[in-house]
Write a protein that holds these residues in place. Structure first.
Motif, short mmCIF file in Angstrom:
data_model
loop_
_atom_site.label_atom_id
_atom_site.label_comp_id
_atom_site.label_asym_id
_atom_site.label_seq_id
_atom_site.Cartn_x
_atom_site.Cartn_y
_atom_site.Cartn_z
N VAL A 9 -3.02 -4.50 -9.84
CA VAL A 9 -3.94 -3.91 -10.82
C VAL A 9 -5.37 -4.38 -10.61
CG1 VAL A 9 -2.14 -3.59 -12.56
CG2 VAL A 9 -3.42 -5.75 -12.50
N ILE A 10 -5.63 -5.20 -9.62
CA ILE A 10 -6.97 -5.73 -9.39
C ILE A 10 -7.96 -4.60 -9.15
CG2 ILE A 10 -6.66 -6.03 -6.88
CD1 ILE A 10 -8.23 -8.70 -7.19
N GLY A 50 0.79 -1.23 0.00
CA GLY A 50 0.00 0.00 0.00
C GLY A 50 0.81 1.26 0.00
N LYS A 51 2.11 1.14 0.15
CA LYS A 51 3.06 2.23 -0.07
C LYS A 51 4.18 1.69 -0.95
CE LYS A 51 2.28 4.79 4.27
NZ LYS A 51 1.86 6.08 3.68
N GLY A 77 -2.50 -8.63 7.56
CA GLY A 77 -2.00 -8.11 6.30
C GLY A 77 -1.90 -6.61 6.27
N ARG A 78 -1.36 -6.15 5.17
CA ARG A 78 -1.25 -4.72 4.90
C ARG A 78 -1.23 -4.55 3.38
NH1 ARG A 78 2.67 -1.38 8.64
NH2 ARG A 78 0.75 -1.11 9.84
N ASN A 91 -3.57 -0.33 -1.33
CA ASN A 91 -4.07 0.07 -0.03
C ASN A 91 -5.59 -0.03 0.03
OD1 ASN A 91 -3.74 1.36 2.67
ND2 ASN A 91 -4.87 3.02 1.70
N ALA A 92 -6.25 0.50 -1.01
CA ALA A 92 -7.71 0.51 -1.02
C ALA A 92 -8.29 -0.90 -1.12
CB ALA A 92 -8.21 1.36 -2.19
N GLN A 93 -7.78 -1.69 -2.05
CA GLN A 93 -8.32 -3.04 -2.22
C GLN A 93 -7.94 -3.95 -1.06
OE1 GLN A 93 -10.57 -3.29 -4.42
NE2 GLN A 93 -10.01 -1.26 -5.19
N GLY A 94 -6.80 -3.68 -0.43
CA GLY A 94 -6.42 -4.45 0.74
C GLY A 94 -7.38 -4.25 1.89
#
Length: 415
Positions: free
Chosen positions: A392-393, A243-244, A346-347, A320-323
């Motif tokens: 890319v999901i 996410g970063k 997770g992260r 980050n968003a999809q996680g």
């Protein structure tokens, strides 16, 4: 010699079993094509890839921008060795140095090679800069670590599977508990010959073990206090996965030595790199380290294209968003089946669930059932299932994948 073309997966499995070393235990799925978040087997069945080649395919399978760079350069020049300059290496060195904010980059091939490079660099720095007596430098590592499978690296592994039968082991390493700042401080106080601490910001192979908030920042401060290098192994956690751009950035840490690989070339070629500032990197001089293929022009061009995709498509933000969506769904599933799912961690898009060990099925069985339902994941440590799709999901695809996982767990619960 001609190769038979068949859609029978057992043919390919049997051929590997006969002629290949038995050093892996793959799921019995034979893949032949990939695009984006999807892969297809030889029978034409489509799957969501939730392993991403252990986070090497962050940009998705066969990304057109990366493949375009590959094919154009492949027709022009692929390899010169480092006996000569080439017109691409300097460009990728500048690119990654500016991207990650370091003075120098040293390109290698595999992640394990990059880890070995960082170890050599830390030892040389210890003798030239810190004043450690020749042959006395020690490096700390963390329990549960996974940094590769060379004889040097397994010397500081605490995994019996990785170590047993491969000794004698390389001296000069000590293992301390992961996510334990006090243990690090005690070790640094006790031994002035310690020159580096090699650590994963999140432990991937151990089962996606996320340390306490602020752990890496505290570690970095201690390393500075005791004049010890922090070596951050971001081979799996880097390049947007968590996410970063780097997992270290969650603690606002700039490691003394950064190790990256896997998605550095988008899964197209084996490319890795070690980054550091001049006072560290220039401890190694000509003839002291190298690689025939490291820094080849084909890898250089592919790496720039791969990193451009990460930036231009804002993949860390999407991870980050999809996680958050993924973990939210998994927490709901855990609440529904607490006797099956014992933990969710997770992260970003590096996540895992733990499967209870007292069931009639295992994490392997969960992965087999997921594959039948069109989603590929892989277990680790017997009871953990890792989920790491390409970055890319889309939101729609993530919802569909969470539905597949939920349906699979529900089905197994009813058996």
């Amino acid at each position: 010699m001609t190769t038979n073309i068949t859609t029978d997966p057992q043919h390919y499995i049997d051929t590997e079993e006969r002629f290949g070393a038995h050093n892996y235990h793959p799921l019995p799925v034979v893949l032949s094509r990939g695009s984006g978040v999807h892969v297809w087997d030889v029978e034409g069945k489509q799957y969501f890839d939730f392993l991403s080649a252990y986070s090497a395919v962050n940009q998705g399978h066969c990304h057109p921008h990366i493949i375009g760079a590959l094919t154009q350069q492949a027709a022009q020049l692929t390899l010169t060795s480092r006996a000569f300059y080439n017109d691409k290496l300097g460009s990728v060195e500048e690119f990654v140095c500016r991207l990650f904010n370091y003075d120098k980059a040293l390109f290698m091939n595999s992640g394990a090679e990059a880890v070995e490079t960082a170890i050599k660099l830390a030892r040389k720095w210890a003798y030239l800069r810190k004043g450690v007596q020749e042959g006395k430098a020690r490096i700390l590592t963390a329990s549960g670590n996974f940094h590769g499978r060379t004889t040097g690296i397994i010397s500081f592994s605490d995994s019996a599977e990785s170590r047993e039968g491969f000794g004698p082991y390389l001296p000069g390493f000590s293992i301390i508990p992961y996510n334990d700042v006090d243990a690090l401080e005690q070790a640094l106080k006790a031994d002035p010959d310690i020159c580096a601490f090699l650590v994963e910001p999140i432990q991937g192979e151990a089962g996606v073990i996320v340390p306490d908030e602020g752990y890496l920042a505290a570690v970095h401060a201690l390393c500075k206090q005791y004049n010890v290098l922090l070596l951050a192994d971001e081979i799996q956690t880097g390049i947007g996965r968590t996410g970063k751009l780097l997992a270290s950035y969650y603690d606002e840490v700039q490691a003394d030595v950064l190790i990256v690989g896997k998605a550095l070339a988008g899964g197209v070629l084996p490319v890795s790199a070690v980054l550091a500032n001049n006072d560290i990197m220039l401890c190694i001089q000509p003839g002291e380290h190298g690689s025939t293929f490291g820094g080849n022009p084909l890898a250089a061009v592919v790496s720039i294209a791969a990193m451009e995709v990460i930036q231009q498509e804002e993949l860390p933000a999407n991870a980050n968003a999809q996680g958050m969506v993924f973990r939210g769904r998994m927490y709901q599933l855990q609440e529904r089946y607490p006797n099956i799912i014992t933990a969710v961690r997770g992260r970003g898009l590096l996540n895992a669930i733990d499967i209870a060990t007292d069931l009639t099925f295992t994490a392997w069985d969960v992965c087999m059932a997921l594959s039948r339902n069109g989603l590929l994941a892989k277990p680790t440590h017997g009871h953990t299932v890792r989920f790491s799709p390409p970055l890319v999901i889309t939101a729609e695809q993530m919802t569909e994948c969470c539905d597949i996982i939920e349906q699979t767990i529900s089905y197994l619960a009813d058996q």
